[in-house]
Scaffold this motif. Structure first.
Motif, PDB file in Angstrom:
ATOM      1  N   MET A   1       0.858  -1.184   0.000  1.00 24.98           N
ATOM      2  CA  MET A   1       0.000   0.000   0.000  1.00 24.98           C
ATOM      3  C   MET A   1       0.896   1.237   0.000  1.00 24.98           C
ATOM      4  O   MET A   1       1.819   1.353   0.796  1.00 24.98           O
ATOM      5  CB  MET A   1      -0.891   0.003   1.239  1.00 24.98           C
ATOM      6  CG  MET A   1      -1.712   1.277   1.354  1.00 24.98           C
ATOM      7  SD  MET A   1      -2.629   1.489   2.883  1.00 24.98           S
ATOM      8  CE  MET A   1      -3.671   0.088   2.872  1.00 24.98           C
ATOM      9  N   LEU A   2       0.595   2.135  -0.874  1.00 31.82           N
ATOM     10  CA  LEU A   2       1.291   3.410  -0.932  1.00 31.82           C
ATOM     11  C   LEU A   2       0.573   4.377   0.005  1.00 31.82           C
ATOM     12  O   LEU A   2      -0.645   4.525  -0.061  1.00 31.82           O
ATOM     13  CB  LEU A   2       1.265   3.971  -2.355  1.00 31.82           C
ATOM     14  CG  LEU A   2       1.827   5.375  -2.560  1.00 31.82           C
ATOM     15  CD1 LEU A   2       3.311   5.416  -2.228  1.00 31.82           C
ATOM     16  CD2 LEU A   2       1.576   5.836  -3.981  1.00 31.82           C
ATOM     17  N   VAL A   3       1.300   5.011   0.907  1.00 28.82           N
ATOM     18  CA  VAL A   3       0.716   5.978   1.845  1.00 28.82           C
ATOM     19  C   VAL A   3       1.299   7.349   1.530  1.00 28.82           C
ATOM     20  O   VAL A   3       2.520   7.518   1.500  1.00 28.82           O
ATOM     21  CB  VAL A   3       1.012   5.592   3.314  1.00 28.82           C
ATOM     22  CG1 VAL A   3       0.433   6.617   4.271  1.00 28.82           C
ATOM     23  CG2 VAL A   3       0.476   4.196   3.619  1.00 28.82           C
ATOM     24  N   LEU A   4       0.416   8.320   1.265  1.00 31.88           N
ATOM     25  CA  LEU A   4       0.838   9.675   0.916  1.00 31.88           C
ATOM     26  C   LEU A   4       0.220  10.686   1.852  1.00 31.88           C
ATOM     27  O   LEU A   4      -0.877  10.478   2.366  1.00 31.88           O
ATOM     28  CB  LEU A   4       0.380  10.012  -0.509  1.00 31.88           C
ATOM     29  CG  LEU A   4       0.894   9.126  -1.633  1.00 31.88           C
ATOM     30  CD1 LEU A   4       0.183   9.457  -2.929  1.00 31.88           C
ATOM     31  CD2 LEU A   4       2.388   9.291  -1.785  1.00 31.88           C
TER      32      LEU A   4
END
Length: 76
Positions: A1-4
């Protein structure tokens, strides 16, 4: 999961044609604006899960019910 991390009015681009914009932040709620082509369905997770359950029930029902073939008239 990409967290921004994003701030209000900032966006995230997915592929070439999906844009997610942070519209508002109030307390622990974040409002998102999503622009996607009409052929790409966009649902909240709980709605998506309900659709999947309904489709699975319909499929199970279709497998339980044999297809009805036209019956011949008894006098023939």
């Amino acid at each position: 999961m990409l967290v921004l991390s994003r701030q209000r009015d900032e966006s995230i681009i997915i592929g070439d044609n999906i844009v997610i914009t942070i519209v508002d932040i109030r307390g622990d709620k974040v409002r998102l604006g999503i622009q996607a082509p009409t052929e790409i369905p966009v649902h909240r997770q709980e709605v998506y899960d309900a659709i999947q359950r309904e489709n699975a029930m319909k499929e199970a029902e279709a497998q339980r019910t044999p297809s009805q073939s036209p019956s011949k008239n008894a006098s023939e």
